[in-house]
Scaffold this active site. Sequence first.
Site: not given
Length: 483
Positions: A229, A233
């Site tokens: 994640y 990002k």
Amino acid sequence: MESKTIQEYLQKKTVLVTGATGFLAMVFLEKILRVQPDVKKVYLLLRAPDINSARDRMHNEIIGKELFKVLREKMGAYFDSFISEKVVAIPGDVSSENLGVKDHKFRKEMFNEIQIILNSAATTKFDESEYIRSSSCVSFAKKCLKLEMLLHVSTAYVCGERAGLIAEDLSSSLIDDIINNNFELHEKKLVEEKLNERKAQGASEEIITRTMKDLGTERAKLYGWPNTYVFTKAIGEIFLHHSKDNLPLVIIRPTIVTSTYKEPFPGWTQGLRTIDSVFAGYGKGKLKCLLVDPMSVFDMIPVDMVVNSIISAIVVNANQSSSHIYHVGSSFRNPIKFCDIQDIMFRYFTKFPWVTKDGKPIKVAKFRMLRTMASFRMYMQIRFMIPLQVLKFVSKAPCQYFKDLYANYSRKLKLVMRMVELYKPYVLFKGIFDDTNSEVLQRATNESYIDAKEFNFDPNCIDWEDYIMKTHIPGLEKHVIVK
């Protein structure tokens, strides 16, 4: 000096929101519609096979939420027609060309009208690999003839597992690799090779899914990030920054986002969001220990404050070709330690205990906080793993009860250990997020716009004990928890 308002800026604006069913995006949509009903149009990009399915998702997963009750009461009988007039559900996919918008008429209309893009598409499930196609978003933005702002929602934890004061910048060892060394092509090749290998072995879909998740985590850790994640990002931020050309770009980095502080009403939330799992487990009397440094600062920020920062950043930086990064959190100017959170939880659940199915109040006690992964593993070994081995031995007897009991406890223990591995970088995090840029943004908003107080995002105003005891936990009980 001429009096300006943020509401005036939003008047007659056309906005595109990606990741529209997400927590942050929904609160953003509600705020825009409530404070400026004269907004021209808000497009919501939704994963759906067709326009009717997109509309169904919009009404079922967004507009139908209790979040919109204040707006619904304000509009009265006009609410449904107001939504039909102002909000347009668009089937699409942020990872595809033209954001997956296949209808030529819609695309042309969007390219000619959109002035603001809020890119909030993502997942907060830490073990899912979701490489956000930032290049697709930038490509779409460059085709929008009237674009005034591309705002990308990232996370403060793109910093990886660094300690100390974390700056609001793109300081990453990945930058050279991504920009100069065909990083994306290399990673795609690895994914394809692993995928083809598993398919050639005749692996099931379940095994393939698990393999790809594990590969994502492995690659993230190789480059210094704890999970896919935050890794993707970080990649997304770098792609955006280096491919934007003259686009006006803002990157918002919230920390742990929690329930609403004030708007549209206090305590609204959706799902168990990081710290909420701790509150829920503790209230149910099931949390006996936790991997966390009691003296570590837990950085959280209410969702409506994040939305206020987004709107302020859009208005202040509109039509500027430069890019800006803002940390939106509390650890720098209004920190709270986890030992203080535990004290607040203990007082709350002692005063307002949850009850069992039999109606008996659940008594809570202070849980043990273990500062290191080694001490946590030792605790789990003594408390659970040794008894589980005894149960495994007993289960070899011709009795289905013990076999089922062993399988059930073994599965639960594996789940706990997996969750601990995923959340470890956050509960043991040693960084403090510098929010100097955000402070400057708040000051600029206050000085230039007479309605700035309606868009406040200063964490100094939060009394954490009051917020947790009177707003957050009651909101969690009302909107999420089935006790």
